[in-house]
Scaffold this motif. Structure first.
Motif, PDB file in Angstrom:
ATOM      1  N   ILE A 149       0.609  -1.250  -0.101  1.00 25.52           N
ATOM      2  CA  ILE A 149      -0.122  -0.273   0.147  1.00 25.52           C
ATOM      3  C   ILE A 149       1.085   1.624  -0.409  1.00 25.52           C
ATOM      4  O   ILE A 149       0.301   2.375  -0.404  1.00 25.52           O
ATOM      5  N   ILE A 150       2.248   1.066   1.056  1.00 25.67           N
ATOM      6  CA  ILE A 150       3.298   2.270   0.466  1.00 25.67           C
ATOM      7  C   ILE A 150       3.391   2.804  -0.885  1.00 25.67           C
ATOM      8  O   ILE A 150       3.705   3.494  -0.963  1.00 25.67           O
ATOM      9  N   THR A 151       3.871   1.644  -1.270  1.00 27.21           N
ATOM     10  CA  THR A 151       4.504   1.682  -2.146  1.00 27.21           C
ATOM     11  C   THR A 151       3.741   2.338  -3.675  1.00 27.21           C
ATOM     12  O   THR A 151       4.135   2.999  -4.217  1.00 27.21           O
ATOM     13  N   LYS A 152       2.642   2.080  -3.616  1.00 28.64           N
ATOM     14  CA  LYS A 152       1.595   2.393  -4.142  1.00 28.64           C
ATOM     15  C   LYS A 152       1.283   3.881  -4.649  1.00 28.64           C
ATOM     16  O   LYS A 152       1.172   4.460  -4.670  1.00 28.64           O
ATOM     17  N   MET A 153       0.947   4.151  -2.858  1.00 26.95           N
ATOM     18  CA  MET A 153       0.809   5.335  -2.534  1.00 26.95           C
ATOM     19  C   MET A 153       2.510   6.416  -3.055  1.00 26.95           C
ATOM     20  O   MET A 153       2.067   7.391  -4.078  1.00 26.95           O
ATOM     21  N   CYS A 154       3.312   6.357  -3.012  1.00 25.01           N
ATOM     22  CA  CYS A 154       4.601   6.654  -3.230  1.00 25.01           C
ATOM     23  C   CYS A 154       4.665   7.319  -4.825  1.00 25.01           C
ATOM     24  O   CYS A 154       5.103   7.739  -5.297  1.00 25.01           O
ATOM     25  N   TYR A 155       4.554   5.113  -5.500  1.00 29.02           N
ATOM     26  CA  TYR A 155       3.735   5.599  -6.725  1.00 29.02           C
ATOM     27  C   TYR A 155       3.107   6.676  -7.368  1.00 29.02           C
ATOM     28  O   TYR A 155       3.529   7.540  -8.003  1.00 29.02           O
ATOM     29  N   LYS A 156       2.085   7.214  -6.443  1.00 33.90           N
ATOM     30  CA  LYS A 156       1.007   7.774  -6.776  1.00 33.90           C
ATOM     31  C   LYS A 156       1.299   9.269  -6.882  1.00 33.90           C
ATOM     32  O   LYS A 156       1.900   9.927  -7.732  1.00 33.90           O
ATOM     33  N   LEU A 157       2.046   9.486  -5.874  1.00 30.06           N
ATOM     34  CA  LEU A 157       2.775  11.020  -5.528  1.00 30.06           C
ATOM     35  C   LEU A 157       4.153  10.734  -6.110  1.00 30.06           C
ATOM     36  O   LEU A 157       4.281  12.540  -6.130  1.00 30.06           O
ATOM     37  N   LYS A 158       4.345   9.871  -6.372  1.00 31.17           N
ATOM     38  CA  LYS A 158       5.591  10.064  -6.848  1.00 31.17           C
ATOM     39  C   LYS A 158       7.097  10.275  -6.597  1.00 31.17           C
ATOM     40  O   LYS A 158       7.910  11.837  -6.447  1.00 31.17           O
ATOM     41  N   ILE A 159       6.800  10.039  -5.019  1.00 29.86           N
ATOM     42  CA  ILE A 159       7.723  10.167  -3.818  1.00 29.86           C
ATOM     43  C   ILE A 159       8.942   8.672  -3.786  1.00 29.86           C
ATOM     44  O   ILE A 159       8.674   7.713  -4.611  1.00 29.86           O
ATOM     45  N   LYS A 160      10.130   9.381  -3.335  1.00 24.98           N
ATOM     46  CA  LYS A 160      11.073   8.346  -2.962  1.00 24.98           C
ATOM     47  C   LYS A 160      10.193   7.353  -1.784  1.00 24.98           C
ATOM     48  O   LYS A 160       9.757   7.691  -0.677  1.00 24.98           O
ATOM     49  N   LEU A 161      10.645   5.833  -2.180  1.00 32.06           N
ATOM     50  CA  LEU A 161      10.540   5.026  -1.121  1.00 32.06           C
ATOM     51  C   LEU A 161      11.915   4.409   0.033  1.00 32.06           C
ATOM     52  O   LEU A 161      12.353   3.400  -1.574  1.00 32.06           O
ATOM     53  N   ILE A 162      11.746   4.583   0.316  1.00 33.30           N
ATOM     54  CA  ILE A 162      13.179   2.919   1.356  1.00 33.30           C
ATOM     55  C   ILE A 162      12.337   2.911   2.437  1.00 33.30           C
ATOM     56  O   ILE A 162      11.875   2.640   3.105  1.00 33.30           O
TER      57      ILE A 162
END
Length: 174
Positions: free
Chosen positions: A22-35
């Protein structure tokens, strides 16, 4: 403790797999880096010195759930997976394994190191020097008791989960 992942797999799935997806999908949607902070336990633990390209074979349910999270994160290219071996400071246990090798690092020492590689993408093994848990802990607690992982975990237990951290050291110029 890691035993919770054997008793309540629904929590492991919800937090480390579904939650991470879910967090990955949100980062993708918002175009922000995920660590994503993963674990060295995704490696088989039989020979040690695992590189980021080494084959994976998680050693327990916790590690399987973290690998499940890694799978979601890998789909998103603007991400960084950090495979690490962290512990609390002070070390909360009365004893430490003399025959279990890892790259322990304290939480508080990990954070500044993450900041040094934050712009990277892909997978990085990150941690301290490869050594037994006992040798790591005794520097900070000379009274720590020695335990045998082989005796407690069994003769077939993975005892060398150490990672090759050359890529990390090169990135931080260490």
């Amino acid at each position: 403790p890691m035993s919770i992942h054997n008793k309540e797999i629904d929590q492991s799935i919800d937090k480390n797999i579904i939650g991470t997806a879910i967090i990955t999908k949100m980062c993708y949607k918002l175009k922000i880096k995920l660590i994503y902070v993963s674990t060295c336990y995704v490696y088989p633990g039989t020979k040690g010195n695992y590189s980021e390209l080494s084959p994976l074979k998680p050693i327990n349910n916790y590690a399987w759930s973290k690998l499940g999270g890694e799978c979601a994160v890998m789909l998103y290219k603007n991400s960084l997976i950090l495979r690490t071996s962290v512990t609390e400071k002070p070390f909360v246990h009365k004893g430490a394994f003399k025959d279990f090798k890892t790259n322990f690092i304290f939480h508080e020492d990990l954070v500044p190191k993450i900041l040094k590689v934050i712009k990277q993408k892909g997978i990085i093994n990150i941690g301290g020097k490869s050594q037994s848990v006992y040798n790591f802990v005794k520097k900070h607690n000379p009274k720590i008791k020695k335990f045998s992982a082989r005796k407690i975990l069994g003769k077939n237990a993975p005892l060398n989960i150490s990672m090759n951290i050359k890529k990390f050291r090169k990135l931080i110029n260490d």
